[in-house]
Scaffold this motif. Structure first.
Motif, short mmCIF file in Angstrom:
data_model
loop_
_atom_site.label_atom_id
_atom_site.label_comp_id
_atom_site.label_asym_id
_atom_site.label_seq_id
_atom_site.Cartn_x
_atom_site.Cartn_y
_atom_site.Cartn_z
N GLN A 121 -5.94 6.29 5.82
CA GLN A 121 -5.72 5.26 4.58
C GLN A 121 -6.82 5.63 3.30
OE1 GLN A 121 -3.50 3.36 3.53
NE2 GLN A 121 -2.71 1.86 5.06
N THR A 122 -8.03 6.12 3.88
CA THR A 122 -9.07 6.33 2.94
C THR A 122 -9.03 7.50 2.21
OG1 THR A 122 -10.59 4.97 4.38
CG2 THR A 122 -11.67 6.55 2.95
N LEU A 174 -3.13 1.21 -7.23
CA LEU A 174 -3.36 1.89 -5.96
C LEU A 174 -4.51 1.77 -5.06
CD1 LEU A 174 -1.36 5.09 -7.45
CD2 LEU A 174 -0.49 3.25 -5.59
N THR A 231 -4.84 0.18 -1.45
CA THR A 231 -5.23 0.94 -0.28
C THR A 231 -6.53 0.21 0.39
OG1 THR A 231 -4.37 3.07 -1.32
CG2 THR A 231 -5.70 3.24 0.58
N ASN A 247 0.81 -1.25 0.08
CA ASN A 247 0.01 -0.32 -0.11
C ASN A 247 0.90 1.32 -0.02
OD1 ASN A 247 0.38 0.89 2.95
ND2 ASN A 247 -0.25 -1.22 3.08
N ILE A 248 0.02 2.38 0.00
CA ILE A 248 1.06 3.80 -0.14
C ILE A 248 2.06 3.93 0.87
CG2 ILE A 248 0.75 6.25 -0.48
CD1 ILE A 248 -1.57 5.71 -2.32
N VAL A 278 -5.94 9.11 2.03
CA VAL A 278 -4.47 9.05 1.05
C VAL A 278 -5.07 8.24 -0.26
CG1 VAL A 278 -2.64 7.79 0.71
CG2 VAL A 278 -3.07 8.92 2.87
N GLY A 279 -6.03 7.09 -0.24
CA GLY A 279 -6.62 6.41 -1.27
C GLY A 279 -7.28 7.37 -2.21
N GLN A 285 -15.33 0.37 0.72
CA GLN A 285 -14.78 -0.40 2.13
C GLN A 285 -16.04 -1.15 2.84
OE1 GLN A 285 -10.69 1.12 2.92
NE2 GLN A 285 -12.10 2.92 2.55
N ASN A 306 -6.53 -1.27 4.14
CA ASN A 306 -7.59 -0.54 4.86
C ASN A 306 -8.31 -1.43 5.61
OD1 ASN A 306 -7.53 1.80 6.45
ND2 ASN A 306 -9.03 2.43 4.80
N ASP A 327 5.55 9.75 -3.80
CA ASP A 327 3.94 9.44 -3.63
C ASP A 327 3.89 8.87 -5.26
OD1 ASP A 327 1.44 9.30 -4.07
OD2 ASP A 327 1.15 11.60 -3.25
#
Length: 500
Positions: free
Chosen positions: A140-141, A332, A336, A60-61, A143-144, A184, A340, A311
């Protein structure tokens, strides 16, 4: 197969224990279907399932960018890779020790915690873990969602990325954030089996996506650029070791939360061998893989664009090839979401359910996690790197290490892996009711370990001299300090019999 006729507890030849008859505990306020021990016929996860789980969580990132912090501190790529790999090998030890109980008894993390903190007291550590996970879920959400927005903007043009601003952000960014959130929630609403299937088929796709990213950069750059040949600014002497130990604690802290709640997953394990082998193959290898890909890709990007772009979403947005941008987008997004769900939704879903077993199901617990993840406003939390890194990663790593110390002491050293399965669900009586449902010894051990581990926290949002200056030197070793102190204090306080 051994059978206790009074409690219908059976023990198979492989050591896994099953509670065949739940009638004595179903009426307890601390019981529900999701928290109940998993029947043997539903413990079907294979070595690949656990390997795929770790591949999904590690790729993940944030994992991708982890190596950046070490290189920025002055390490070369070899030192950075060694630090990351060693950190994951270290944290794997308490992770496997705590995973054993999940596979043996089919119980999740908050129920396992009842054996040491008490049936009620377990909520102390379960909710602590839950709220940390909610914050990470929101981060995370965000960022994604931001990664999706950047790359879609590259494809859709200025009309997308230059949309009207609403509440400080363009409305298209809010749309991406909401889309991530909804997907999610839909998966978690379908339960653990849906998560297992999602992890299984996304794991290889995520790896392919990152490799495509690396291959494209390498071909365009004609090599991997300057990083591989650049010497360490720290050398291998005293300067390196001063940076190495705090950095190692950070690498360990990255997965310290999972070292506690892995029983949430291993309770579905087909055998101890399958879960151990799956994790041994999964965590160290996948984290090392993503670190290598990150270092090489960023090195190539430096040669292409004249700057280190850590990034991956921003990097992909600069590509000319639309097909490659789409592949990067899919990778990506899946990376993510996969990470998550496993790392930041499963655990709090069980933890919130444990607080109110008769009112909150696993699915409702996941929805609560999602709502809190929005309420904390992750876009503000992640806006300040010092708060994001120091207040979350380092601080909570040391805090939760003391809980891991209590678990290891209680389950392995005192209990010798023996638990009274029905008593974990009983109210007002049983081996784990202690006093009013709390075991003060575990609480004291946790407070002592946490105080020594993070009491001297410094840097970022903390005072430069440390919260408690005399403890500041210990903060560089916070995870080890928390683990050892929590373990030793619990051993010192515990009576000869755990139900005293």
């Amino acid at each position: 197969m051994a059978l206790d006729s009074a409690t219908q507890v059976t023990s198979g030849p492989d050591g896994r224990v099953e509670l065949r008859d739940h009638s004595a505990i179903t009426g307890s306020p601390y019981y529900n279907r999701e928290l109940a021990p998993v029947p043997l016929e539903r413990r079907t996860w294979t070595t690949y399932n656990f390997f795929a789980l770790w591949m999904g969580m590690a790729h993940n990132i944030p994992s991708y960018t982890l190596a950046a912090s070490l290189v920025a501190l002055g390490m070369d790529w070899v030192q950075a890779l060694l630090t990351i790999t060693l950190g994951n090998l270290v944290v794997l030890v308490p992770m496997l020790l705590n995973s054993h109980a999940g596979t043996k008894y089919g119980i999740p993390f908050p129920v396992f915690a009842r054996a040491f903190y008490g049936v009620r007291g377990a909520n102390l550590v379960a909710l602590l873990r839950a709220f940390i996970a909610c914050a990470w879920f929101g981060i995370q959400t965000w960022v994604g969602g931001k990664a999706l927005h950047v790359i879609v903007g590259r494809l859709a043009g200025e009309g997308w990325s230059g949309a009207p601003v609403v509440l400080g952000q363009v409305w298209t960014l809010w749309l991406c954030f909401l889309a991530f959130w909804v997907v999610q929630m839909l998966v978690i609403w379908r339960g653990m089996e849906a998560i297992r299937r999602f992890e299984n088929w996304t794991a290889p796709l995520v790896s392919v996506g990152f490799l495509v990213l690396l291959a494209y950069v390498a071909v365009k750059a004609g090599g991997f650029g300057p990083i591989l040949s650049e010497p360490s600014r720290l050398g291998w002497g005293a300067d390196f070791w001063k940076v190495f130990f705090p950095a190692l604690m950070g690498m360990i802290a990255f997965w310290s939360t999972l070292s506690l709640n892995m029983p949430d997953f291993t309770r579905f394990g087909g055998s101890q061998r399958k879960q151990v082998l799956g994790q041994l193959l999964g965590l160290p290898t996948t984290m090392s893989f993503i670190a290598i890909v990150a270092i090489l890709t960023t090195s190539g990007a430096t040669a292409l664009y004249g700057e280190a772009i850590w990034d991956p979403a921003e990097l992909a947005s600069r590509f000319d090839n639309t097909a490659v941008v789409l592949v990067a987008l899919v990778a990506l997004v899946l990376a993510t979401i996969s990470a998550n769900l496993a790392a930041n939704v499963v655990s709090p879903s069980y933890d919130f359910s444990n607080a109110f077993p008769k009112k909150i199901t696993f699915a409702v617990g996941g929805l609560i996690t999602g709502v809190i993840g929005i309420v904390i406003q992750p876009w503000r939390l992640i806006a300040d790197p010092s708060i994001y890194v120091f207040a979350w990663l380092g601080f909570y790593g040391g805090l939760l290490a003391s809980v891991a110390g209590v678990f290891v002491a209680g389950y392995w050293l005192l209990g010798r892996t023996r638990l009274d399965l029905p008593d974990l669900y009983l109210a007002g009586r049983g081996a784990y009711w202690f006093r009013a449902g709390w075991n003060w010894r575990a609480v004291v051990a946790t407070v002592a370990g946490s105080l020594l581990a993070v009491g001297g926290a410094y840097g970022g949002p903390f005072p430069a001299a440390g919260l408690i200056p005399v403890l500041a030197p210990l903060y560089d070793y916070n995870w080890v300090v928390g683990l050892v102190v929590g373990l030793l204090v619990y051993l010192a306080l515990a009576p000869r019999r755990e139900n005293a």
